[in-house]
Scaffold this active site. Sequence first.
Site, mmCIF file in Angstrom:
data_model
loop_
_atom_site.group_PDB
_atom_site.id
_atom_site.type_symbol
_atom_site.label_atom_id
_atom_site.label_comp_id
_atom_site.label_asym_id
_atom_site.label_seq_id
_atom_site.Cartn_x
_atom_site.Cartn_y
_atom_site.Cartn_z
ATOM 1 N N CYS A 2 -74.854 13.259 14.678
ATOM 2 C CA CYS A 2 -74.671 11.826 14.820
ATOM 3 C C CYS A 2 -75.948 11.215 15.390
ATOM 4 C CB CYS A 2 -73.500 11.530 15.750
ATOM 5 S SG CYS A 2 -72.013 12.458 15.389
ATOM 6 N N ARG A 27 -79.578 11.568 9.418
ATOM 7 C CA ARG A 27 -78.886 12.632 10.143
ATOM 8 C C ARG A 27 -77.484 12.885 9.597
ATOM 9 N NH1 ARG A 27 -81.417 13.549 15.210
ATOM 10 N NH2 ARG A 27 -79.494 14.243 16.162
ATOM 11 N N TRP A 74 -70.644 11.364 12.553
ATOM 12 C CA TRP A 74 -70.320 12.378 11.558
ATOM 13 C C TRP A 74 -69.082 13.089 12.081
ATOM 14 C CZ3 TRP A 74 -69.953 17.742 11.003
ATOM 15 C CH2 TRP A 74 -70.090 18.249 9.698
ATOM 16 N N ASN A 98 -72.747 12.299 20.980
ATOM 17 C CA ASN A 98 -73.021 13.349 20.002
ATOM 18 C C ASN A 98 -72.633 14.683 20.630
ATOM 19 O OD1 ASN A 98 -74.192 11.352 18.477
ATOM 20 N ND2 ASN A 98 -76.293 12.026 18.822
ATOM 21 N N GLY A 99 -72.116 15.600 19.816
ATOM 22 C CA GLY A 99 -71.753 16.909 20.334
ATOM 23 C C GLY A 99 -70.249 17.114 20.320
ATOM 24 N N GLU A 482 -82.607 29.484 -2.406
ATOM 25 C CA GLU A 482 -82.980 28.140 -1.968
ATOM 26 C C GLU A 482 -82.823 27.135 -3.108
ATOM 27 O OE1 GLU A 482 -84.450 24.986 0.422
ATOM 28 O OE2 GLU A 482 -83.372 26.871 0.797
ATOM 29 N N LYS A 486 -80.381 23.835 -2.993
ATOM 30 C CA LYS A 486 -80.837 22.470 -3.241
ATOM 31 C C LYS A 486 -79.987 21.795 -4.308
ATOM 32 C CE LYS A 486 -83.714 22.167 -0.187
ATOM 33 N NZ LYS A 486 -82.696 22.902 0.533
ATOM 34 N N GLU A 489 -76.494 20.999 -2.910
ATOM 35 C CA GLU A 489 -76.525 20.024 -1.827
ATOM 36 C C GLU A 489 -76.529 18.591 -2.337
ATOM 37 O OE1 GLU A 489 -78.842 21.321 2.157
ATOM 38 O OE2 GLU A 489 -80.050 21.447 0.353
ATOM 39 N N HIS A 505 -73.224 43.885 -12.036
ATOM 40 C CA HIS A 505 -72.221 44.283 -11.057
ATOM 41 C C HIS A 505 -71.223 43.167 -10.777
ATOM 42 C CE1 HIS A 505 -74.248 48.054 -10.336
ATOM 43 N NE2 HIS A 505 -75.389 47.410 -10.157
ATOM 44 N N LYS A 604 -78.260 16.070 8.593
ATOM 45 C CA LYS A 604 -79.597 16.644 8.664
ATOM 46 C C LYS A 604 -79.734 17.596 9.839
ATOM 47 C CE LYS A 604 -83.947 17.098 7.570
ATOM 48 N NZ LYS A 604 -84.303 17.847 6.348
#
Length: 609
Positions: A2, A27, A74, A98-99, A482, A486, A489, A505, A604
């Site tokens: 947040c 964020r 968030w 925040n937290g 990666e 991307k 996301e 496999h 973020k």
Amino acid sequence: MCGIVTAIAKRNVVPVLLEGLRKLEYRGYDSAGLALVADGELRRLRACGRVAELAALAEAQQASATLGVAHTRWATHGVPSERNAHPHVSGTVAVVHNGIIENFEALKAALQAEGYEFASDTDTEAIAHLVHRKLKDAPDLLEAVRRATNELEGAYAIGVVSAADPERAVVARRGSPLLVGVGEDGMYAASDTAALLQVTRKVIYLEDGDLAELRRDGYRIVRPDGATAERAVNLSSLAADAVELGQYRHYMQKEIFEQPRALADTLGLVTGGGSASPRHFGVEAETVFKAVRRVQILACGTSYHAGLVARYWLEALAGLPCAVEIASEYRYRKPVATPDTLVVAVSQSGETADTLAALKYARELGMDLTLAICNVPESAIVREAALRFITRAGPEIGVASTKAFTTQLAAFALLTLVLAKLNGRLSTTEEETHLGALRHLPVAVQKVLELEPQIEQWAQRFASKEHALFLGRGRHWPIAMEGALKLKEISYIHAEAYAAGELKHGPLALVDKNMPVIAVSPADELLEKLKSNLQEVRARGGELYVFADAGSEIVGSESVHIMHMPEHYGMLSPVLHVVPLQLLAYHVALVRGTDVDKPRNLAKSVTVE
């Protein structure tokens, strides 16, 4: 995750609060709000959705005040809704947070027993009621917040204002980032320097446990026991235009194209004719590195993938056993701890909660040889580690990390050379060859960026797909991982990455004409093995998209699309090969019309567990 902005000044702070929230949008958030103290009254405005909706509400109501707090939320406790949006209020007190408060249920039960009513599902509301209760007996707001925070368990950064004490705002932090801005016309606080550049470049980085009282003409910092603390005032090197879009459509696009500059800045210490010196990692680095017999890398998300690439480098070149673990898993198991292990914590923000906790856990286990690779010099992870390497990527606003990743790889490449040299595994000639490759890296990446028009064409074909498979081998398998991350996301296409040898496999069962397969195909020692894996895909009717080095001799066809990289880059090839995967994800997301910089459900800076 947040974002917090707090302001007390000699002018209307509403525009400052709103602009600060806009700078913190990267964020990640689902709602926004602000609380203002004016004419002895507390006024609150909240809105679900974007900051623009809150700004429109403030304009419609002609909101104005010289004291206030603002927040982007968030969701953790409680669904995204106006009733759960911050600030939360108790009488004359408003709190943003925040937290996560781990003992909020016990606090809530005690406060309810005293007659306090809860209007939300959040843990934050318990803080507001607790401060309100403490304010009944405390001489001022700072003391009330100090007493309240001493009862909180968990991580927090908070901003508090009260109509009963309109001459001050109070902020506090433990585990979540928060800094104070010293302005000419007032005092400010925020989760990130970017939010304050509009009013000041003078910032104070609060330490864990710090509380700060902000007044229009100054500030005071105290510790949890009430003792006064002195903290340095720093002049931020971050320029206001560094967090502006400029000519680009999105921050992610801007940050992809900033990679040559970011790499040049990060490697500046060695590009001017320097050597692979331990001093790049701190004054005590040579002594520490000489004691190292193995390496443990701790990270999350994209930084974890950087660590996986580094493992190949460290074992092959430096001859050191290397383990790479997801920080959120490492912190909850009982690893075998050895004091000769170099523990490397990797984080873009330096505030990633799981990585910070894993680093602290490793130290508790007796592993004190620690190194932080981070983009933020004053962050918690940097302060926790004995050594540090600061990547110079500059601010990264887009949620999907790009330039932070490639600069982390550059940092690991330099670390590998330093450790290899100290272990007697790197001759002077080999050192100069590797350093020459590092010096040329920004130019090599710039050439890769010129592939963008071709990648845009591929993106048109991808946009209608709902699944994709990424393949790589050796040190390029993490690059495939990666690339898949991307794509999922920001385009919301389901993507998976596999070591190409694992196709038979299990994953081969998924391959058909509707499942595009993206292959990272450098001209290295595993190329012939990879070619065989690609034949397996073709035999099942799969459509291949291959990022190949010149000389790979992979033949294109109607179902095999090939894009040739400008040059083969040996050990550093992963840095080059990830760039077209970033561009592919970006352009696919553009075609699909998603919110590139602020993808749904993601943040973020992940500062909560």
